[in-house]
Design an enzyme around this catalytic site. Sequence first.
Site, PDB file in Angstrom:
ATOM      1  N   ALA A 121     -42.439 -67.816  -8.897  1.00  0.00           N
ATOM      2  CA  ALA A 121     -42.071 -66.408  -8.716  1.00  0.00           C
ATOM      3  C   ALA A 121     -41.994 -65.710 -10.063  1.00  0.00           C
ATOM      4  O   ALA A 121     -41.668 -66.319 -11.083  1.00  0.00           O
ATOM      5  CB  ALA A 121     -40.731 -66.286  -7.992  1.00  0.00           C
ATOM      6  N   GLU A 150     -47.364 -74.758  -0.232  1.00  0.00           N
ATOM      7  CA  GLU A 150     -47.443 -73.925   0.967  1.00  0.00           C
ATOM      8  C   GLU A 150     -47.261 -72.474   0.532  1.00  0.00           C
ATOM      9  O   GLU A 150     -46.503 -72.185  -0.382  1.00  0.00           O
ATOM     10  CB  GLU A 150     -46.336 -74.269   1.972  1.00  0.00           C
ATOM     11  CG  GLU A 150     -46.465 -75.633   2.613  1.00  0.00           C
ATOM     12  CD  GLU A 150     -45.767 -76.727   1.817  1.00  0.00           C
ATOM     13  OE1 GLU A 150     -46.051 -77.904   2.066  1.00  0.00           O
ATOM     14  OE2 GLU A 150     -44.952 -76.408   0.919  1.00  0.00           O
ATOM     15  N   ASN A 183     -49.286 -63.596   2.253  1.00  0.00           N
ATOM     16  CA  ASN A 183     -49.037 -63.365   0.820  1.00  0.00           C
ATOM     17  C   ASN A 183     -50.362 -63.358   0.048  1.00  0.00           C
ATOM     18  O   ASN A 183     -50.708 -64.307  -0.665  1.00  0.00           O
ATOM     19  CB  ASN A 183     -48.080 -64.422   0.266  1.00  0.00           C
ATOM     20  CG  ASN A 183     -47.584 -64.068  -1.121  1.00  0.00           C
ATOM     21  OD1 ASN A 183     -48.156 -63.232  -1.808  1.00  0.00           O
ATOM     22  ND2 ASN A 183     -46.511 -64.724  -1.525  1.00  0.00           N
ATOM     23  N   TYR A 234     -53.719 -68.556  -6.449  1.00  0.00           N
ATOM     24  CA  TYR A 234     -53.977 -69.973  -6.203  1.00  0.00           C
ATOM     25  C   TYR A 234     -55.472 -70.247  -6.051  1.00  0.00           C
ATOM     26  O   TYR A 234     -55.972 -71.268  -6.534  1.00  0.00           O
ATOM     27  CB  TYR A 234     -53.198 -70.445  -4.979  1.00  0.00           C
ATOM     28  CG  TYR A 234     -51.704 -70.323  -5.143  1.00  0.00           C
ATOM     29  CD1 TYR A 234     -51.067 -70.674  -6.334  1.00  0.00           C
ATOM     30  CD2 TYR A 234     -50.914 -69.826  -4.110  1.00  0.00           C
ATOM     31  CE1 TYR A 234     -49.701 -70.552  -6.487  1.00  0.00           C
ATOM     32  CE2 TYR A 234     -49.541 -69.708  -4.256  1.00  0.00           C
ATOM     33  CZ  TYR A 234     -48.947 -70.059  -5.445  1.00  0.00           C
ATOM     34  OH  TYR A 234     -47.585 -69.946  -5.590  1.00  0.00           O
TER      35      TYR A 234
END
Length: 162
Positions: free
Chosen positions: A76, A109, A114, A121
């Site tokens: 985050a 995960e 999102n 990713y």
Amino acid sequence: MSAWLIEPLASPSDLDALLAIERASFTNPWAREMYVAELENEGVSFVYLAKDAERHVVGFCSFRRIFDELHINNLAVEPARRREGIGSALLGHVFTEGGRLGALRATLEVRRSNDPARCLYERFGFSVAGVRRGYYTNPAEDALVLWREDLRLDFPRGRSRS
């Protein structure tokens, strides 16, 4: 262009800053006790912080190394600092550290909705390997299980001073 200092979580005040980012980023944030338990699991669980030039925590990544795999638990960035390369710097550092620890592949995960995280990713070579139905709550949502099979391959470099 900014550079980020990436270093392990080491102080209670940094944990407070991490938790503030956690609460601002996730609808079901981890509690302090969960991070304390992770830190007590030495050699398996790791938490790295991204700090700015003033040494303020602006992001973090927690992961576990289990045999030759990394499991990224949480990544985050402070909401006001997103899209500055902090997530890329953290992920690149985690791949480097994971490889140093003997990891060959990585998994995580992510919420199906999102898109910004999924794009990050994908840039780092992750691909969808499965779906965990109803994995997330508040709101209920499926998780996409992502894998990257070879950490030794090149990956985008974030801007870090680690």
